[in-house]
Design an enzyme around this catalytic site. Structure first.
Site, PDB file in Angstrom:
ATOM      1  N   ASN A 146       0.864  -1.180   0.000  1.00  0.00           N
ATOM      2  CA  ASN A 146       0.000   0.000   0.000  1.00  0.00           C
ATOM      3  C   ASN A 146       0.902   1.232   0.000  1.00  0.00           C
ATOM      4  O   ASN A 146       2.041   1.177   0.482  1.00  0.00           O
ATOM      5  CB  ASN A 146      -0.886   0.014   1.249  1.00  0.00           C
ATOM      6  CG  ASN A 146      -1.802   1.232   1.274  1.00  0.00           C
ATOM      7  OD1 ASN A 146      -2.410   1.593   0.264  1.00  0.00           O
ATOM      8  ND2 ASN A 146      -1.898   1.883   2.429  1.00  0.00           N
TER       9      ASN A 146
ATOM     10  N   HIS B   3       0.981   5.148   1.402  1.00  0.00           N
ATOM     11  CA  HIS B   3       0.308   6.030   2.368  1.00  0.00           C
ATOM     12  C   HIS B   3       0.971   7.404   2.318  1.00  0.00           C
ATOM     13  O   HIS B   3       2.201   7.506   2.359  1.00  0.00           O
ATOM     14  CB  HIS B   3       0.423   5.437   3.779  1.00  0.00           C
ATOM     15  CG  HIS B   3      -0.254   6.280   4.805  1.00  0.00           C
ATOM     16  ND1 HIS B   3      -1.626   6.336   4.902  1.00  0.00           N
ATOM     17  CD2 HIS B   3       0.236   7.118   5.743  1.00  0.00           C
ATOM     18  CE1 HIS B   3      -1.951   7.183   5.880  1.00  0.00           C
ATOM     19  NE2 HIS B   3      -0.841   7.666   6.406  1.00  0.00           N
TER      20      HIS B   3
ATOM     21  N   SER C 143       4.989   6.786   2.318  1.00  0.00           N
ATOM     22  CA  SER C 143       5.558   5.480   2.662  1.00  0.00           C
ATOM     23  C   SER C 143       4.896   4.389   1.832  1.00  0.00           C
ATOM     24  O   SER C 143       3.680   4.400   1.642  1.00  0.00           O
ATOM     25  CB  SER C 143       5.285   5.145   4.138  1.00  0.00           C
ATOM     26  OG  SER C 143       5.657   6.211   4.987  1.00  0.00           O
TER      27      SER C 143
ATOM     28  N   ASP D 254      -2.428   0.794   8.020  1.00  0.00           N
ATOM     29  CA  ASP D 254      -1.222   1.620   7.848  1.00  0.00           C
ATOM     30  C   ASP D 254      -0.090   1.226   8.803  1.00  0.00           C
ATOM     31  O   ASP D 254       0.671   2.086   9.264  1.00  0.00           O
ATOM     32  CB  ASP D 254      -1.561   3.117   8.044  1.00  0.00           C
ATOM     33  CG  ASP D 254      -2.601   3.609   7.046  1.00  0.00           C
ATOM     34  OD1 ASP D 254      -2.627   3.076   5.934  1.00  0.00           O
ATOM     35  OD2 ASP D 254      -3.371   4.520   7.382  1.00  0.00           O
TER      36      ASP D 254
ATOM     37  N   GLU E 255       5.555  10.045  -4.155  1.00  0.00           N
ATOM     38  CA  GLU E 255       4.844   8.758  -4.210  1.00  0.00           C
ATOM     39  C   GLU E 255       5.101   8.063  -5.542  1.00  0.00           C
ATOM     40  O   GLU E 255       5.325   6.854  -5.601  1.00  0.00           O
ATOM     41  CB  GLU E 255       3.332   8.976  -4.046  1.00  0.00           C
ATOM     42  CG  GLU E 255       2.925   9.506  -2.688  1.00  0.00           C
ATOM     43  CD  GLU E 255       1.415   9.627  -2.539  1.00  0.00           C
ATOM     44  OE1 GLU E 255       0.684   8.810  -3.142  1.00  0.00           O
ATOM     45  OE2 GLU E 255       0.963  10.534  -1.817  1.00  0.00           O
TER      46      GLU E 255
HETATM   47  C1  GRF Z   1      -2.399   8.918  -2.708  1.00  0.00           C
HETATM   48  O1  GRF Z   1      -2.082  10.090  -2.029  1.00  0.00           O
HETATM   49  C2  GRF Z   1      -2.040   7.710  -1.892  1.00  0.00           C
HETATM   50  O2  GRF Z   1      -0.925   7.908  -1.077  1.00  0.00           O
HETATM   51  C3  GRF Z   1      -3.268   7.537  -1.035  1.00  0.00           C
HETATM   52  O3  GRF Z   1      -4.345   7.876  -1.860  1.00  0.00           O
HETATM   53  C4  GRF Z   1      -3.905   8.758  -2.879  1.00  0.00           C
HETATM   54  C5  GRF Z   1      -4.246   8.129  -4.187  1.00  0.00           C
HETATM   55  O4  GRF Z   1      -3.938   8.956  -5.283  1.00  0.00           O
HETATM   56  N1  GRF Z   1      -3.319   6.195  -0.509  1.00  0.00           N
HETATM   57  P1  GRF Z   1      -3.961   8.341  -6.733  1.00  0.00           P
HETATM   58  O5  GRF Z   1      -5.334   7.730  -6.930  1.00  0.00           O
HETATM   59  O6  GRF Z   1      -2.878   7.337  -6.837  1.00  0.00           O
HETATM   60  O7  GRF Z   1      -3.752   9.510  -7.657  1.00  0.00           O
END
Ligand code: GRF
Length: 220
Positions: free
Chosen positions: A110, A112, A139, A148, A177
């Site tokens: 996942n 986060h 993360s 989480d 991310e």
């Molecule tokens: C991201 O910020 C991720 O960290 C969180 O949800 C959001 C999803 O964004 N879990 P996307 O759909 O990948 O644009």
């Protein structure tokens, strides 16, 4: 090279999903995004996945009401049908049962939007700003029954600016991310992660950090 077959589970925009699909276009990448599953028919990411030629499935949680097991049984069938070996949750907004999570233990990641174990749960950017932290980030972690909380595979940090709003901070974190998720999936797909005492350890590298991030700049 045999590439691992990965399903990305989404509920919305799907920008992390797109980052994974892009990374997997490289023939040397050890994983293939073989399926995108959304629990919502209107998830924007479905369109991007289709445009990228990735098979998509919709498993609408609303159809099963509060019955999570039934929802997951259908999800399981879909994953089996596509011979999925690893799962990446990417903005997937459904809680999964302990049974499902345990079954995919060590095979489900996942992302986060915070530096875990700080700011678990929702509204991480608002809470980071309210908390006055100078460094925030994202993360990638293994999924365990407690939300989480699984072993952390990779983290990326950004500086918090004095004039940040949750929106500007979210955008800076999102860019990170999109870098760490493909990297973490690569490590998992290559079999380079070992979990020791509940922590991820890299096999065969010193795994040294790139550099320090000091905020405000130590030269100020
Ligand atoms: C991201 O910020 C991720 O960290 C969180 O949800 C959001 C999803 O964004 N879990 P996307 O759909 O990948 O644009």
């Amino acid at each position: 090279m045999i590439r691992k077959r990965v399903a990305v589970l989404i509920s919305g925009r799907g920008s992390n999903m797109t980052a994974l699909i892009e990374a997997a276009k490289d023939k040397d990448y050890p994983a293939e995004i073989a399926l995108v599953v959304s629990n919502r028919a209107d998830a924007l990411g479905l369109e991007s996945a289709r445009n990228a030629g990735v098979p998509t499935e919709i498993v609408d949680h609303a159809v099963y009401g509060k019955n999570r097991s039934e929802f997951e049984a259908v999800l399981d069938d879909v994953l089996k049908e596509h011979r999925i070996e690893l799962i990446c949750l990417a903005g997937f907004m459904r809680l999964l049962t302990d049974e499902f999570v345990t079954r995919w233990s060590g095979r489900m990641l996942n992302i986060h939007p915070a530096l875990l174990p700080s700011f678990k749960g929702l509204d991480t950017h608002e809470r980071a700003l309210a908390g006055g932290v100078k460094i925030h980030g994202a993360s990638v972690h293994f999924v365990v029954p407690e939300m989480d909380s699984g072993p952390i595979v990779a983290q990326g940090a950004v500086a918090v600016h004095e004039d940040d709003t949750p929106t500007t901070l979210a955008a800076r974190v999102l860019a990170v991310e999109h870098r760490i998720y493909p990297f973490a999936l690569r490590l998992l797909a290559e079999g380079r992660i070992r979990i020791e005492h509940g922590r991820c350890v890299l096999i065969g590298t010193a795994a040294r950090a790139d550099s320090a991030l000091i905020v405000p700049s130590a030269r100020a």
